[in-house]
Design an enzyme around this catalytic site. Structure first.
Site, PDB file in Angstrom:
ATOM      1  N   THR A 110       0.862  -1.182   0.000  1.00  0.00           N
ATOM      2  CA  THR A 110       0.000   0.000   0.000  1.00  0.00           C
ATOM      3  C   THR A 110       0.905   1.241   0.000  1.00  0.00           C
ATOM      4  O   THR A 110       2.054   1.177   0.464  1.00  0.00           O
ATOM      5  CB  THR A 110      -0.921   0.023   1.231  1.00  0.00           C
ATOM      6  OG1 THR A 110      -0.113  -0.039   2.413  1.00  0.00           O
ATOM      7  CG2 THR A 110      -1.880  -1.160   1.212  1.00  0.00           C
ATOM      8  N   GLY A 112       1.156   4.123   1.711  1.00  0.00           N
ATOM      9  CA  GLY A 112       1.700   4.583   2.982  1.00  0.00           C
ATOM     10  C   GLY A 112       2.679   3.595   3.584  1.00  0.00           C
ATOM     11  O   GLY A 112       3.740   3.985   4.111  1.00  0.00           O
ATOM     12  N   CYS A 113       2.359   2.319   3.495  1.00  0.00           N
ATOM     13  CA  CYS A 113       3.229   1.289   4.075  1.00  0.00           C
ATOM     14  C   CYS A 113       4.525   1.144   3.288  1.00  0.00           C
ATOM     15  O   CYS A 113       5.581   0.853   3.864  1.00  0.00           O
ATOM     16  CB  CYS A 113       2.490  -0.040   4.139  1.00  0.00           C
ATOM     17  SG  CYS A 113       1.012   0.016   5.197  1.00  0.00           S
ATOM     18  N   THR A 114       4.451   1.347   1.985  1.00  0.00           N
ATOM     19  CA  THR A 114       5.658   1.302   1.166  1.00  0.00           C
ATOM     20  C   THR A 114       6.578   2.471   1.513  1.00  0.00           C
ATOM     21  O   THR A 114       7.802   2.297   1.641  1.00  0.00           O
ATOM     22  CB  THR A 114       5.290   1.327  -0.326  1.00  0.00           C
ATOM     23  OG1 THR A 114       4.454   0.201  -0.633  1.00  0.00           O
ATOM     24  CG2 THR A 114       6.541   1.294  -1.199  1.00  0.00           C
ATOM     25  N   ALA A 117       8.171   1.682   4.932  1.00  0.00           N
ATOM     26  CA  ALA A 117       9.193   0.635   4.846  1.00  0.00           C
ATOM     27  C   ALA A 117      10.465   1.158   4.179  1.00  0.00           C
ATOM     28  O   ALA A 117      11.583   0.880   4.633  1.00  0.00           O
ATOM     29  CB  ALA A 117       8.638  -0.562   4.082  1.00  0.00           C
TER      30      ALA A 117
END
Length: 218
Positions: A110, A112-114, A117
């Site tokens: 997703t 935001g998560c990318t 990370a």
């Protein structure tokens, strides 16, 4: 003898059945004594079948129990064992003796998560310099984590919390009325004690700044 004669056209007005009656308050059926009682009966006597307003104390407790974090600052974080991106079991206790950054995120791939990370990846040398380990946790399975880590060259551990068991045990709050898994980061010191809890769903990269700031003080 004198007699009194009345005009014929006035006679109907003297007949009782022809006298117009003006409606009075007492003649209205809705406000008669019996109807008045029935009217309020519909509103009040049958009210037990309707939900009554509850005092604030009666519904505040469940709300509190659902949002209060089970892991709080100053306590030792509970141990867990989950599979990493290679399908191997990893326990939190494995990292005892060094600071650990445990971050819960909604899902692989997703936006935001990318971003989050990759921000951890780009600052990974700073975390290593502070002697800290970085561990990401979501409900994605190991194969998803492996593809995600490979695609973005993530040098840290990703754990699979299928069923969100650990997320629930740690009390990570959800966002958007419970529809979106929360984005929350914990920083544990060398003894496993929680020193920071940072929650920010919509500014994922700020998690890195906040954790590094705290690690510098440990």
């Amino acid at each position: 003898m004198a007699t009194l004669s009345l005009p014929k056209h006035t006679l109907p007005f003297l007949l009782p059945t022809q006298i117009p009656k003006t409606p009075t308050l007492n003649s209205l059926p809705l406000v008669s004594k019996s109807s008045h009682s029935q009217f309020y009966g519909l509103t009040f006597s049958s009210s037990p079948s309707l939900p009554l307003p509850l005092p604030s104390s009666s519904f505040s407790s469940p709300k509190k129990s659902s949002i209060v974090a089970k892991v709080s600052k100053g306590q030792v974080a509970p141990n867990f064992t989950l599979k990493d991106q290679d399908g191997k079991n990893v326990s939190l206790s494995k990292f005892k003796g060094k600071p650990v950054v445990v971050y819960f995120y909604p899902a692989d791939e997703t936006p935001g998560c990318t971003k989050q990370a990759c921000a951890f990846r780009d600052s990974y040398e700073k975390f290593k310099k502070a002697g800290a380990e970085v561990v990401g946790i979501s409900s994605d399975d190991s194969s998803s984590h492996k593809a995600f880590a490979k695609k973005y060259r993530l040098p840290f551990t990703l754990l699979s919390d299928e069923g969100s068991k650990v997320r629930k045990e740690w009390g990570v709050p959800a966002d958007l009325f419970g529809t979106l898994p929360g984005r929350q980061t914990y920083v544990l010191d060398k003894k496993g004690v929680v020193q920071l809890i940072y929650n920010n769903q919509f500014q994922p990269e700020k998690h890195i700044d906040e954790t590094l700031k705290l690690l510098q003080t440990l």
